[in-house]
Scaffold this motif. Sequence first.
Motif, mmCIF file in Angstrom:
data_model
loop_
_atom_site.group_PDB
_atom_site.id
_atom_site.type_symbol
_atom_site.label_atom_id
_atom_site.label_comp_id
_atom_site.label_asym_id
_atom_site.label_seq_id
_atom_site.Cartn_x
_atom_site.Cartn_y
_atom_site.Cartn_z
ATOM 1 N N MET A 83 0.841 -1.200 0.000
ATOM 2 C CA MET A 83 0.000 0.000 0.000
ATOM 3 C C MET A 83 0.874 1.247 0.000
ATOM 4 S SD MET A 83 -2.853 1.177 2.828
ATOM 5 C CE MET A 83 -3.793 -0.323 2.558
ATOM 6 N N ASN A 84 0.469 2.243 -0.744
ATOM 7 C CA ASN A 84 1.198 3.510 -0.805
ATOM 8 C C ASN A 84 0.456 4.562 0.027
ATOM 9 O OD1 ASN A 84 3.329 2.763 -2.615
ATOM 10 N ND2 ASN A 84 1.807 2.742 -4.255
ATOM 11 N N LEU A 85 1.184 5.174 0.944
ATOM 12 C CA LEU A 85 0.640 6.221 1.792
ATOM 13 C C LEU A 85 1.180 7.565 1.323
ATOM 14 C CD1 LEU A 85 1.286 4.572 5.293
ATOM 15 C CD2 LEU A 85 -0.612 4.157 3.709
ATOM 16 N N GLY A 86 0.327 8.573 1.296
ATOM 17 C CA GLY A 86 0.756 9.891 0.867
ATOM 18 C C GLY A 86 0.534 10.933 1.939
ATOM 19 N N PHE A 87 1.485 11.854 2.085
ATOM 20 C CA PHE A 87 1.372 12.924 3.086
ATOM 21 C C PHE A 87 1.371 14.277 2.391
ATOM 22 C CE2 PHE A 87 2.472 9.439 5.724
ATOM 23 C CZ PHE A 87 2.056 9.754 7.012
ATOM 24 N N THR A 96 4.841 -2.150 6.077
ATOM 25 C CA THR A 96 5.573 -2.375 4.824
ATOM 26 C C THR A 96 5.177 -1.378 3.745
ATOM 27 O OG1 THR A 96 3.899 -3.985 4.112
ATOM 28 C CG2 THR A 96 5.823 -4.842 5.300
ATOM 29 N N SER A 97 4.357 -0.399 4.115
ATOM 30 C CA SER A 97 3.871 0.576 3.140
ATOM 31 C C SER A 97 4.981 1.499 2.663
ATOM 32 C CB SER A 97 2.748 1.426 3.752
ATOM 33 O OG SER A 97 1.640 0.624 4.096
ATOM 34 N N HIS A 98 4.862 1.933 1.389
ATOM 35 C CA HIS A 98 5.743 2.973 0.879
ATOM 36 C C HIS A 98 5.091 4.323 1.160
ATOM 37 C CE1 HIS A 98 9.045 4.507 -1.531
ATOM 38 N NE2 HIS A 98 8.180 5.390 -2.028
ATOM 39 N N ILE A 99 5.903 5.339 1.367
ATOM 40 C CA ILE A 99 5.393 6.653 1.761
ATOM 41 C C ILE A 99 5.820 7.717 0.762
ATOM 42 C CG2 ILE A 99 5.448 8.439 3.554
ATOM 43 C CD1 ILE A 99 5.921 6.199 5.596
ATOM 44 N N VAL A 138 1.599 13.353 -5.159
ATOM 45 C CA VAL A 138 1.393 12.500 -3.987
ATOM 46 C C VAL A 138 0.066 11.766 -4.112
ATOM 47 C CG1 VAL A 138 1.023 12.480 -1.488
ATOM 48 C CG2 VAL A 138 2.795 13.941 -2.463
ATOM 49 N N LEU A 139 -0.991 12.491 -4.484
ATOM 50 C CA LEU A 139 -2.314 11.886 -4.633
ATOM 51 C C LEU A 139 -2.323 10.835 -5.741
ATOM 52 C CD1 LEU A 139 -3.154 14.271 -2.808
ATOM 53 C CD2 LEU A 139 -5.190 14.535 -4.235
ATOM 54 N N ASP A 140 -1.661 11.144 -6.837
ATOM 55 C CA ASP A 140 -1.699 10.256 -8.008
ATOM 56 C C ASP A 140 -0.991 8.930 -7.762
ATOM 57 O OD1 ASP A 140 -3.053 12.264 -9.301
ATOM 58 O OD2 ASP A 140 -1.309 13.015 -10.400
ATOM 59 N N HIS A 141 -0.114 8.882 -6.754
ATOM 60 C CA HIS A 141 0.675 7.671 -6.520
ATOM 61 C C HIS A 141 0.386 7.039 -5.151
ATOM 62 C CE1 HIS A 141 2.967 9.701 -9.721
ATOM 63 N NE2 HIS A 141 3.333 8.477 -10.071
ATOM 64 N N SER A 142 -0.732 7.430 -4.516
ATOM 65 C CA SER A 142 -1.024 6.921 -3.167
ATOM 66 C C SER A 142 -2.489 6.533 -3.040
ATOM 67 C CB SER A 142 -0.695 7.976 -2.109
ATOM 68 O OG SER A 142 0.622 8.470 -2.258
ATOM 69 N N ASP A 193 -11.571 6.501 -4.878
ATOM 70 C CA ASP A 193 -10.956 5.369 -4.177
ATOM 71 C C ASP A 193 -10.009 5.800 -3.059
ATOM 72 O OD1 ASP A 193 -12.211 3.419 -5.769
ATOM 73 O OD2 ASP A 193 -10.712 3.691 -7.353
ATOM 74 N N HIS A 194 -9.697 7.077 -2.993
ATOM 75 C CA HIS A 194 -8.789 7.550 -1.951
ATOM 76 C C HIS A 194 -9.413 7.402 -0.555
ATOM 77 C CE1 HIS A 194 -6.312 10.288 -4.795
ATOM 78 N NE2 HIS A 194 -5.552 9.282 -4.383
ATOM 79 N N ARG A 195 -8.593 6.954 0.390
ATOM 80 C CA ARG A 195 -8.927 7.071 1.808
ATOM 81 C C ARG A 195 -8.194 8.315 2.313
ATOM 82 N NH1 ARG A 195 -8.989 1.315 1.489
ATOM 83 N NH2 ARG A 195 -10.744 0.412 2.656
ATOM 84 N N VAL A 196 -8.900 9.197 2.992
ATOM 85 C CA VAL A 196 -8.313 10.462 3.436
ATOM 86 C C VAL A 196 -8.367 10.549 4.958
ATOM 87 C CG1 VAL A 196 -8.437 12.975 3.296
ATOM 88 C CG2 VAL A 196 -9.025 11.585 1.298
ATOM 89 N N VAL A 197 -7.221 10.861 5.577
ATOM 90 C CA VAL A 197 -7.128 11.020 7.028
ATOM 91 C C VAL A 197 -6.599 12.430 7.311
ATOM 92 C CG1 VAL A 197 -6.168 10.150 9.180
ATOM 93 C CG2 VAL A 197 -6.547 8.586 7.253
ATOM 94 N N SER A 198 -7.357 13.192 8.071
ATOM 95 C CA SER A 198 -6.964 14.575 8.362
ATOM 96 C C SER A 198 -6.412 14.708 9.774
ATOM 97 C CB SER A 198 -8.167 15.506 8.203
ATOM 98 O OG SER A 198 -7.854 16.808 8.650
ATOM 99 N N PHE A 199 -5.269 15.410 9.873
ATOM 100 C CA PHE A 199 -4.697 15.788 11.169
ATOM 101 C C PHE A 199 -5.022 17.250 11.499
ATOM 102 C CE2 PHE A 199 -0.815 12.855 10.171
ATOM 103 C CZ PHE A 199 -1.595 11.725 10.392
ATOM 104 N N VAL A 200 -5.810 17.911 10.678
ATOM 105 C CA VAL A 200 -6.032 19.354 10.794
ATOM 106 C C VAL A 200 -7.023 19.643 11.925
ATOM 107 C CG1 VAL A 200 -6.697 21.455 9.575
ATOM 108 C CG2 VAL A 200 -5.633 19.556 8.320
#
Length: 253
Positions: free
Chosen positions: A1-5, A25-28, A57-61, A85-92
């Motif tokens: 799984m690819n995670l994006g920040f 094991t995710s790539h970031i 970041v979005l296009d590859h995660s 299909d994106h899962r979005v997690v906000s820290f804001v």
Amino acid sequence: MNLGFIGTGNIATSVIKGLCTSNSTSHINISPRNKEKSLFLEGLFDKVTRMESNQSVLDHSEVIFIALPPAFAKDILKGLSFNEDHRVVSFVPFLDLEELLNSVGPASKVSRAVPFPTVENHECPILLYHPDETISGIFKNIGTPVPVASEPELKLLWTLTGLIAPFYDLTETLSHWAQSHNVEPSVANRYVMELFSALTCYPRKNIPFDFSELKKEATTPNGLNDQALKIIEQQQANTAYRVAAEALYKRFE
């Protein structure tokens, strides 16, 4: 799984460090927003790639973590193209779930999370609102997920993270007091932090617990704790923490 920040400030950096030193094991993929920190993370971990833009970041995660300053978050997000299909997690802090949904559509799998810097050492309670199993599983690698049932509950508990600096101010004050009586700084600092750390061990291993009972067990009549507790109560010192918490909470309203 690819995670994006999206955003590489202090919290995002701590989360990334935690993930890269965990069993994940995710790539970031990280945004170039903070050049110094993003280049540092890419150089430090093979799992991390600094992308050329936020959109890249979005296009590859598959999972996107939003770690932007509250003042700029909505404007930056609306300039990006999310997919369903994106899962979005906000820290804001001040971006409600409804506002988040409006900013990241057509993505609809959204949640909010509250990590803080100790997450890089895998020692952190992480408030989660509206997570799915995938998101909860990611955070289990780096801390203890604490799901909350509602956004008001999330905001109330989020307020308490604003008391981290006051806690360190207290420990610094006590360490400096010991040093003023000729204790070596390294000894004073270590003992103060180990003391407070040890005090949390028993209740953490004996859930549920009652703070009033813990206080009673630690207090012997006319003993040191009894004397200190009475002085602090007379000074109404703890009232300042309630006042501070109320003031911080109003910022979420």
